[in-house]
Scaffold this active site. Structure first.
Site, PDB file in Angstrom:
ATOM      1  N   ASP A  21     -41.976  49.199  57.378  1.00 18.05           N
ATOM      2  CA  ASP A  21     -42.934  48.651  56.425  1.00 18.05           C
ATOM      3  C   ASP A  21     -42.697  47.172  56.172  1.00 18.05           C
ATOM      4  O   ASP A  21     -41.683  46.602  56.589  1.00 18.05           O
ATOM      5  CB  ASP A  21     -42.902  49.444  55.103  1.00 18.05           C
ATOM      6  CG  ASP A  21     -41.486  49.745  54.621  1.00 18.05           C
ATOM      7  OD1 ASP A  21     -40.543  49.092  55.111  1.00 18.05           O
ATOM      8  OD2 ASP A  21     -41.313  50.607  53.756  1.00 18.05           O
ATOM      9  N   ASP A  37     -38.876  58.048  43.871  1.00 17.37           N
ATOM     10  CA  ASP A  37     -39.963  59.022  43.723  1.00 17.37           C
ATOM     11  C   ASP A  37     -40.162  59.839  44.999  1.00 17.37           C
ATOM     12  O   ASP A  37     -41.184  60.491  45.170  1.00 17.37           O
ATOM     13  CB  ASP A  37     -41.275  58.307  43.337  1.00 17.37           C
ATOM     14  CG  ASP A  37     -41.693  57.252  44.364  1.00 17.37           C
ATOM     15  OD1 ASP A  37     -41.034  57.139  45.415  1.00 17.37           O
ATOM     16  OD2 ASP A  37     -42.691  56.544  44.113  1.00 17.37           O
ATOM     17  N   HIS A  53     -40.415  58.682  48.098  1.00 18.03           N
ATOM     18  CA  HIS A  53     -41.194  58.093  49.194  1.00 18.03           C
ATOM     19  C   HIS A  53     -40.328  57.793  50.415  1.00 18.03           C
ATOM     20  O   HIS A  53     -39.143  57.503  50.292  1.00 18.03           O
ATOM     21  CB  HIS A  53     -42.004  56.865  48.732  1.00 18.03           C
ATOM     22  CG  HIS A  53     -41.231  55.642  48.363  1.00 18.03           C
ATOM     23  ND1 HIS A  53     -41.417  54.974  47.168  1.00 18.03           N
ATOM     24  CD2 HIS A  53     -40.297  54.930  49.034  1.00 18.03           C
ATOM     25  CE1 HIS A  53     -40.634  53.910  47.130  1.00 18.03           C
ATOM     26  NE2 HIS A  53     -39.935  53.859  48.254  1.00 18.03           N
ATOM     27  N   GLU A 108     -46.026  56.508  49.232  1.00 19.02           N
ATOM     28  CA  GLU A 108     -45.849  56.871  47.827  1.00 19.02           C
ATOM     29  C   GLU A 108     -46.350  58.295  47.575  1.00 19.02           C
ATOM     30  O   GLU A 108     -47.049  58.868  48.418  1.00 19.02           O
ATOM     31  CB  GLU A 108     -46.633  55.880  46.957  1.00 19.02           C
ATOM     32  CG  GLU A 108     -46.155  54.429  47.065  1.00 19.02           C
ATOM     33  CD  GLU A 108     -44.893  54.158  46.244  1.00 19.02           C
ATOM     34  OE1 GLU A 108     -44.045  55.069  46.132  1.00 19.02           O
ATOM     35  OE2 GLU A 108     -44.753  53.035  45.733  1.00 19.02           O
TER      36      GLU A 108
END
Ligand code: GLP
Length: 270
Positions: free
Chosen positions: A72, A141, A143, A148
């Site tokens: 990313d 979280d 990811h 996400e």
């Protein structure tokens, strides 16, 4: 899914680096048949990168015939911005190994046509024959890359909007000001990661214990995108003791027992 439990972060990093080095050495990559390695950023893989650099320095591992694809990149930070993932990768890993520059692939968050950049990234991965090993970390979280919660489990490389949580957590690299953290990023998709022949995720620390528990013991759900690893034929999670804090005693004992004889076998060559 395999779960390798190591005593602490240093041992986790050493184990992961030796595992990756073994995979590359065993593969015997050539220029016609390179080893394709997917790479993450974040604080978690830094120890693994340090150990891989050390193995390389000892003359045991070359990256001459390795092609890398990063997971990313933020959209809109200048390429040389200290917090761009491009800068991170060259500073923490790529400048210290013998990989040819043209074999490094990092999404271009400043491309004029971002959707075209995403499509070209996917096409390039396909053109080299797919990813042999995707290394990754996980967010608080759950990811993976920047997928996400509620990302499509079938997603490919695309633009994702970062959650407020992720921007606040990542603001530690941006003067603790979350408004300085870009709102959007290019990320490989869940399917891009799942299409790799093998996936290796690193999870360390007490702060990620809830994620490890959900990933290993919970259901497969887009609310915790890393849980999709349960569907991968060759998924390997390497964690430290601290991260196991929320696992059931039975789960912990199961993996300790079943992996006890494999630990060294996975790292035989170096
Ligand atoms: C970022 C990256 C992820 C990474 C995550 C966790 O959001 N896009 O690829 O796994 O951070 O980072 P850390 O390892 O610093 O906890």
């Amino acid at each position: 899914m395999r779960l390798i439990i190591q005593e602490d972060y240093n041992k986790l990093s050493l184990w992961a680096a030796r595992y990756i080095a073994n995979k590359i050495i065993e593969f015997k990559p050539t220029s016609e048949r390179p080893f394709v390695l997917g790479l993450p950023t974040g604080s978690t893989p830094i120890g693994t990168y340090k150990q891989l650099i050390e193995i390389h320095r000892q003359g045991k591992l070359s990256f001459k015939n390795v092609v890398t694809f990063n997971m990313d990149e933020y959209i809109g930070l200048g390429e040389d911005h200290p917090q761009s993932y491009r800068t991170f990768m060259w500073d923490n890993f790529l400048s210290h190994i013998d990989i040819p520059r043209d074999q490094v692939n990092i999404p271009n968050g400043n491309a004029k046509d971002i959707p075209a950049e995403c499509a070209a990234y996917e096409a390039k991965i396909k053109a080299v024959g797919g990813v042999d090993l995707f290394l990754g970390g996980v967010g608080a979280d759950g990811h993976i890359a920047f997928n996400e919660p509620f990302s499509s489990l079938n997603s490919l490389t695309r633009v994702k909007t970062l959650t407020h949580d992720t921007r606040v957590i990542n603001s530690r690299f941006f003067d603790n000001d979350y408004t300085k953290v870009p709102r959007i990023a290019i990320t490989v998709g869940i399917k891009t990661i799942m299409d790799a022949r093998e996936v290796l995720l690193l999870v360390n620390g007490y702060g990620k214990a809830h994620v490890l528990q959900a990933m290993v013991e919970g259901p497969v759900t887009h609310a915790m995108t890393c849980s999709v690893l349960q569907m991968h034929q060759r998924a390997l999670v390497v964690c430290d003791e601290e991260a196991t804090n929320n696992l059931k005693v039975g789960t912990y004992k199961y993996f300790k027992d079943i992996e006890s004889e494999n630990l060294d076998a996975d790292c035989l060559l170096i």
